[in-house]
Design an enzyme around this catalytic site. Structure first.
Site, PDB file in Angstrom:
ATOM      1  N   HIS A 144     -30.639  53.202   6.104  1.00 17.21           N
ATOM      2  CA  HIS A 144     -29.944  53.018   7.376  1.00 17.21           C
ATOM      3  C   HIS A 144     -30.820  53.639   8.455  1.00 17.21           C
ATOM      4  O   HIS A 144     -31.264  54.776   8.315  1.00 17.21           O
ATOM      5  CB  HIS A 144     -28.582  53.702   7.305  1.00 17.21           C
ATOM      6  N   ARG A 183     -25.411  51.565  18.373  1.00  9.48           N
ATOM      7  CA  ARG A 183     -26.499  50.720  18.884  1.00  9.48           C
ATOM      8  C   ARG A 183     -25.939  49.398  19.385  1.00  9.48           C
ATOM      9  O   ARG A 183     -26.363  48.884  20.418  1.00  9.48           O
ATOM     10  CB  ARG A 183     -27.541  50.467  17.789  1.00  9.48           C
TER      11      ARG A 183
END
Ligand SMILES: Cc1cc2nc3c(=O)[nH]c(=O)nc-3n(C[C@H](O)[C@H](O)[C@H](O)COP(=O)(O)OP(=O)(O)OC[C@H]3O[C@@H](n4cnc5c(N)ncnc54)[C@H](O)[C@@H]3O)c2cc1C
Ligand SMILES: Cc1cc2nc3c(=O)[nH]c(=O)nc-3n(C[C@H](O)[C@H](O)[C@H](O)COP(=O)(O)O)c2cc1C
Ligand code: SF4
Ligand code: SF4
Ligand code: SF4
Ligand code: FES
Lengths: 423, 220, 530
Positions: free
Chosen positions: C315, C335
């Protein structure tokens, strides 16, 4: 518990509180005919002299602490009523192994009431609460009858006149919780709430029940007062052995031939209690240990047989007289199991206000159960020891300290037994 | 600007926080969690640890600062000088038993709840549970809501519960608040969550399956 | 990682209000991946020499464990207490609990043994949600297509269609167990759309989906009359029949007292989860403490085929600081909401919404080429610019990312005012034991479900499919394991261990290392240095 104390033989050498003449139950006439009421008469004559006499006598708090009774009396006497002053006569008595106050309440209720009324006069109390274990139905019945007799008699009226305002006697069954015996907890209960110990300060002497100055003493402490007043401090002091003053009701139980309540001189050696009065150990087994004070205290072992059972001598040994309860166990009895049982009692009794106490005692109890049933590990034992160093002093009241002291002392005297029980 | 980011630069230096974990003296870096400190100090048997981010409730500790002893989660608590830490043993098995599949409808749920959790109505309001909860949940109030039959609200109070069961350990009435909370959440979903979009899709799939069966029967 | 911009310097340079140039255009994705993604690093992959996957690629450290000596010998089992049970479930995460409940519902007596505490798992940490095709414009078919495409078409279509087909029924079952989900005002289950989904399909319980699932399943398991739970009881070996070819039980140890226990059973369901705590290639991890790949080791040793042993999900935004949260996730949603990635020079370097593996490689490139932010000799990262996000959308962090805020708050960090230092973190094991639609491995009597199983996600898992998989396949295996009920094992042996030893000796492989690992070295009383 009640039937236990009733069936037990009771003997004594210096019978003051348990003198046969006084064990008349709620029979006011018989009590008065054997000298009952004399102390009250003296106190009415000269209330101010009572405190001085009690101080001279060095009467100690017999509910477990051994704190000089007169000290607390002085504090309360110095306070002005707001608008009342309270005396709580503490008969909550709910620890394993302690069964003395119930005998006084049931068999000598008038002696207890006289003691309370004299005390109240001495320090200006107008509300007296007899705070009694609710499960002891016979004690409650005797006290109820006796209080009614006082209310109907001239004695209470005279006391009220001497006090200058009505003196009220109230019988209040407790909550049935062990923690209810703690002094500030009892005040919560008197005010009608769950008996949670309060934080201090304020101290009860300044702000106790409903914010009024409050004195709290044990039943046995109060029962001694009439005799000190009637016969004088010198007589009282002479009753004890060594540094001890007066007599003590020792609650003897466990693996002895004659369990029971014994009134003996304060300072009687343990050996004499167990072997002379208690008839020695059952089946002639050797003595292994004695749990003192209703188990919230340190253990005594055979090397302590000649120690004088008074507050100061035991404290000098790092032990405690507590309530004078002596639970005797013989060789072959498992210490771990006993300690586990008592810790379970504490876990059950913790009121829950302090996480440290409730979680701590519950954890100790569970780990001990595991060790006792052969499932414990070395880590469990380490955790227990770490808890013993971490927990003392962390609670609002002393319950947690007693619970730790017991375990700590068991570790100290019987380290191998814990290790051997490990998985 | 950032105090916390700066400590990271310094953490490479010599350990300078001294504490006790499970009876052993440990030196740690400032900013370490108690779990990190335990591992860093080589304390053996620290295995009641899981997520390291405060959601699994495994890392239960008792903690002494001065005279005050509290309970908490080790992965969410940071080292301080002179504190004493004891990792708690795993919690005991729960004392309340029920199987949600036994509940046929919701009309008797109140009676059932009090049969399963008879202690819940005996709360003595000691606040032990609230003090113990590392997530700041209003446990006591949650219990009261459940005892009053308000399961949805009670369950909502326990939304952030991480099953550490510290409240259970702290409860003198043995109410098992954590399980009361879970019960409340579970019955709320079990009886009241009936989402139309899901139900519709389930029904479509059921019919599809029936059609395939019929087709197969017809073939035979 | 020892070069890079020192943290203090990078901080001094950081401004939340500067104008940033767009990142340079991404010209050659494959070159970036090949150069920087950990799966592609030449040194990180080797070929297995023995066992069912001999000749296949495997991550190097994992290969060491798969081809290692066992912990126990026949001699260690003398006097070990024996328990007989219908079904043994190994692992107390979501998959294990679902399997145990399904087996119990079908009349089996179940023993669930787990390494740490029941519920202490990767499941409990899942925030995002669970996929199920329930929206009117969605379909099982679309779910299948998305999943296959996401896995680069390397997933097994039979498994994927079983998975997607189970979706709605899995939600139904979870709700009947008492799990709550977020709803729309009209009462529908609320869905979100996340990476790789062609339509909204992610059902969730705020950002605590895994916690809600785990606590409900944990409670259901604890409460179930026919399930016994042993905590702190890791499996260290499986047991086989006299030819070493059927699984008939397991050997468990106890983290509390070290006692070995034998469990004899008709079927074993492995649900041991992932392997983040092996810290492959030296990476931090988002996983819980127990994720040490034990299930893969046990399955491989008894002869089960595994797949995709060289494919892991890293990740991109694991926290690099504060230290106690190292490797812990900052959800992709941050994000998606617009937070930028900035290197130590204060520049953007990648389009933040590229697939996970690409973003990951780009961050690693920045760090290794000296443009990262250097914490100390071992640790570096890049900025995740949360203050800028907050400036542009005041209140967004509080409202939408509660879990992140709570976690950083405990550490005294305020992501609204300071950027977060992030670094890729080992997150998910894409492959695992080869299974059929019932969760059965290639070894009779042995089932594998959840993260330990492989074949569904190909070489890349979509968010929300793991939580679906653990329930769907957990229940399938629970039912299947109960169905093949014979009279129980005739003989339980460690023959399969000897088989592997023979093979290792013949292949000239050393047998110095032992496996499974059970706990990371630092948690077993060693030095904690991540
Ligand atoms: C931070 C994070 C966020 C995630 N978010 C999402 C998401 O939003 N959506 C999604 O679908 N997926 C998500 N995932 C992935 C998903 O949570 C996991 O893949 C899934 O929950 C795995 O479930 P499991 O039951 O297979 O394994 P786990 O839940 O990890 O359980 C495995 C259990 O087995 C035990 N065990 C291990 N070894 C042994 C042994 N030797 N003996 C006995 N027991 C053993 C472990 O202690 C553990 O209890 C996320 C994962 C992480 C780490
Ligand atoms: C947990 C706990 C329980 C107690 N129980 C009693 C009790 O049952 N009876 C009692 O007289 N004192 C009990 N005490 C002691 C009281 O707090 C108080 O010290 C005592 O009643 C004072 O009386 P004394 O000075 O006459 O001993 C208990 C104390 C604690 C900490
Ligand atoms: S120490 Fe224990 S019993 Fe005393 S107040 Fe605190 S919790 Fe209650
Ligand atoms: S409610 Fe209880 S179990 Fe839940 S987090 Fe708080 S203390 Fe832990
Ligand atoms: S700990 Fe138990 S008794 Fe105390 S307030 Fe909480 S629920 Fe009530
Ligand atoms: S390790 Fe999971 S809460 Fe601390």
């Amino acid at each position: 518990m009640e039937s236990l104390s009733m069936e037990m033989p009771r003997v004594g050498v210096s019978q003051v509180l348990l003198h046969p003449d006084r064990r008349v139950g709620a029979d006011m006439a018989r009590w008065r005919s054997s000298g009952g009421g004399a102390a009250l008469a003296r106190a009415i004559q000269n209330p101010a002299a009572v405190l001085a006499e009690v101080k001279q006598a060095d009467l100690r708090g017999l509910g477990g602490s051994g704190f000089p009774a007169w000290r607390k009396w002085e504090f309360v006497a110095a306070e002005a009523p707001k608008p009342d002053k309270y005396l709580i006569v503490n008969g909550n008595e709910d620890e394993p192994g302690t069964f003395k106050d119930r005998v006084l309440l049931e068999e000598t209720p008038h002696q207890v009431i006289e003691g309370a009324v004299v005390t109240a006069l001495a320090i200006g109390v107008n509300r007296v609460v007899f705070y009694t274990n609710p499960d002891l139905t016979r004690s409650l019945a005797a006290m109820k009858a006796a209080i009614e007799q006082w209310q109907a008699s001239d004695l209470l009226a005279q006391a009220s006149t001497a006090l200058g305002r009505p003196m009220e006697l109230q019988l209040l069954p407790g909550s049935g919780h062990y923690i209810g015996g703690e002094e500030t907890a009892s005040m919560e209960w008197v005010e009608g709430r769950f008996p949670f110990p309060r934080g201090k300060p304020p101290y009860p002497a300044q702000a106790g029940v409903h914010g009024c100055p409050t004195l709290i003493n044990n039943v046995e402490t109060i029962a001694n007062v009439p005799h000190i007043v009637a016969q004088g401090a010198a007589w009282f002091r002479a009753l004890g052995i060594g540094v001890g003053t007066g007599t003590k009701l020792y609650s003897l139980s466990g693996d002895v031939l004659h369990p029971g309540v014994f009134e003996l001189p304060m300072g009687t050696p343990l050996r004499e209690l167990i072997y002379t009065h208690g008839g020695g150990l059952l089946s002639g087994k050797p003595l292994k240990a004695v749990f003192t004070g209703g188990p919230s205290s340190t253990l005594l072992t055979p090397v302590d047989l000649d120690v004088a059972m008074d507050f100061d001598s035991l404290r000098a040994r790092g032990a405690n007289l507590g309530t004078g309860a002596m639970i005797v166990i013989s060789e072959g009895t498992g210490i771990v199991k006993r300690v586990a049982e008592y810790e379970r009692f504490f876990a059950h009794s913790s009121c829950g206000q302090c996480n440290s106490c409730k979680v701590g005692t519950a954890t100790m109890s569970r780990l001990l159960d595991r060790i006792d049933t052969g499932c414990g590990t070395a880590t469990d034992l380490t955790t227990l020891k770490n808890l013993c160093t971490m927990l003392p002093g962390s609670g609002r009241c002393h319950l947690i300290n007693g619970a730790v002291q017991l375990l700590d002392s068991a570790f100290h005297h019987f380290p191998d037994e814990f290790k051997q029980a490990l998985h | 600007m950032t105090t916390s980011n700066t400590t990271a630069t310094e953490s490479g230096q010599t350990p300078d926080v001294a504490l006790t974990i499970n009876g052993l003296a440990v030196n740690a870096h400032p900013g370490m969690s108690l779990v990190e400190a335990a591992w860093h100090g080589g304390v053996p048997q620290v295995t009641s640890v899981g997520c390291l981010e405060g959601v699994c409730g495994s890392c239960r500790v008792m903690l002494r600062r001065g005279k005050e002893v509290t309970v908490g989660l080790a992965c969410q608590t940071f080292v301080e000088d002179n504190i004493e830490v004891v990792f708690m043993p795993p919690a005991s098995a729960p004392q309340h038993h029920y199987e949600i599949s036994d509940f046929k409808d919701g009309w008797d749920i109140h009676a059932r709840f009090h049969k399963i959790f008879p202690e819940a109505s005996r709360c003595r309001h000691c606040h032990g549970c609230d003090k113990a909860c590392p997530k700041g949940i209003t446990v006591e109030n949650g219990v009261a809501l459940a005892a009053a039959g308000r399961y949805r609200e009670a369950g909502e109070a326990f939304f952030e519960c991480v099953m550490c069961e510290l409240c259970d350990a702290a409860c003198p009435e043995l109410i098992a608040p954590a399980h009361v909370g879970l019960f409340s959440r579970r019955v709320t979903a079990h009886f009241h969550l009936r989402p139309p979009n899901l139900i519709h899709r389930l029904e479509e799939l059921r019919q599809e399956r029936m059609e395939t069966c019929r087709d197969e029967d017809n073939k035979k | 990682m020892s070069n890079g911009i020192p943290l203090a310097e990078a901080l001094a340079r950081y401004r939340a209000d500067t104008d940033l140039a767009p990142p340079p255009a991404l010209t050659d994705i494959d070159a970036l991946l090949n150069a920087y993604h950990p799966d592609h690093l030449r040194d990180s992959v080797t070929k297995l020499a023995v066992g069912a996957n001999a000749g296949d690629n495997c991550q190097r450290e994992l290969a060491g464990l798969l081809q290692a000596e066992a912990f126990i010998d026949e001699a260690d089992l003398a006097g070990a207490p024996v328990t007989d049970i219908d079904v043994l479930v190994i692992g107390g995460g979501g998959a294990g609990c679902a399997a145990a409940l399904a087996a119990a519902e079908n009349g089996a007596r179940v023993l669930l043994a787990t390494k740490l505490r029941l519920g202490d798992s990767n499941t409990v940490m899942a925030e995002g949600g669970i996929q199920a095709a329930i929206e009117p414009d969605d379909s099982i078919q679309r779910h299948i297509q998305d999943t296959l495409r996401g896995g680069h078409h390397l997933g097994d279509p039979a498994l994927v269609s079983a998975l997607a087909g189970d979706g709605p029924e899995v939600l139904h079952w979870l709700i009947s167990q008492g799990m709550q989900f977020d709803q729309t005002p009209s009462g529908d289950l609320h869905t979100r759309r996340a990476g790789g989904m062609s339509t909204p399909r992610l059902v969730h319980c705020r950002d605590y989906t895994g916690l809600e699932m785990m606590r409900v399943l944990r409670e259901a398991v604890i409460q179930h009359r026919s399930i016994e739970v042993w905590e702190q009881s890791p499996a260290v070996e499986l047991l086989s029949n006299e030819v070493g070819q059927k699984c008939v039980g397991a050997v468990l140890t106890s983290l509390l007292d070290g006692q070995l226990r034998i469990v004899r059973t008709r079927s074993v369901i492995l649900a041991t989860g992932g392997l983040g705590r092996l810290h492959l290639n030296g990476f931090p991890t988002s996983n819980h403490l127990g994720a040490t790949g034990d299930g893969l080791v046990l399955a491989y040793r008894i002869g089960a085929r595994l797949c995709e042993l060289d494919s892991f999900q890293y990740h991109p935004t694991g926290l690099a600081h504060p230290s106690h949260l190292a490797g812990k996730l900052v959800t992709e949603g941050v994000r998606a909401a617009g937070a930028l990635l900035i290197n130590g020079l204060g520049q953007r370097f990648i389009d933040e919404l590229q697939p996970r593996d690409v973003v990951c490689a780009a961050i690693l490139r920045e760090c290794s080429e000296g443009r990262g932010v250097r914490v100390d000799d071992q640790h570096a990262g890049v900025w995740l610019d949360t203050p800028r996000l907050e400036r542009a959308n005041p209140g967004i962090l509080e409202q939408q990312f509660t879990s992140l805020m709570t976690r950083t708050h405990v550490a005294g960090i305020d992501p609204r005012r300071e950027p977060l230092l992030v670094h890729p973190t080992l997150h998910y094991q894409n492959g695992g034991a080869v299974i059929d639609v019932n969760g059965a491995t290639t070894v009779p009597g042995l089932y594998a479900v959840g993260e330990v199983a492989g074949g569904i996600h190909g070489r890349n898992r979509l968010m929300g499919n793991a939580l679906l998989e653990i329930i769907s396949f957990g229940r399938r295996a629970g039912v299947a394991a109960t169905a093949d009920r014979d009279r129980g094992p005739k003989k339980v042996t460690l023959e399969h261990v000897n088989n592997l030893r023979r093979a290792l000796t013949l292949a000239g492989m050393p047998m110095t290392q032992r496996a499974p690992q059970v706990l990371p070295a630092y948690a077993a009383g060693g030095i904690w240095n991540r």
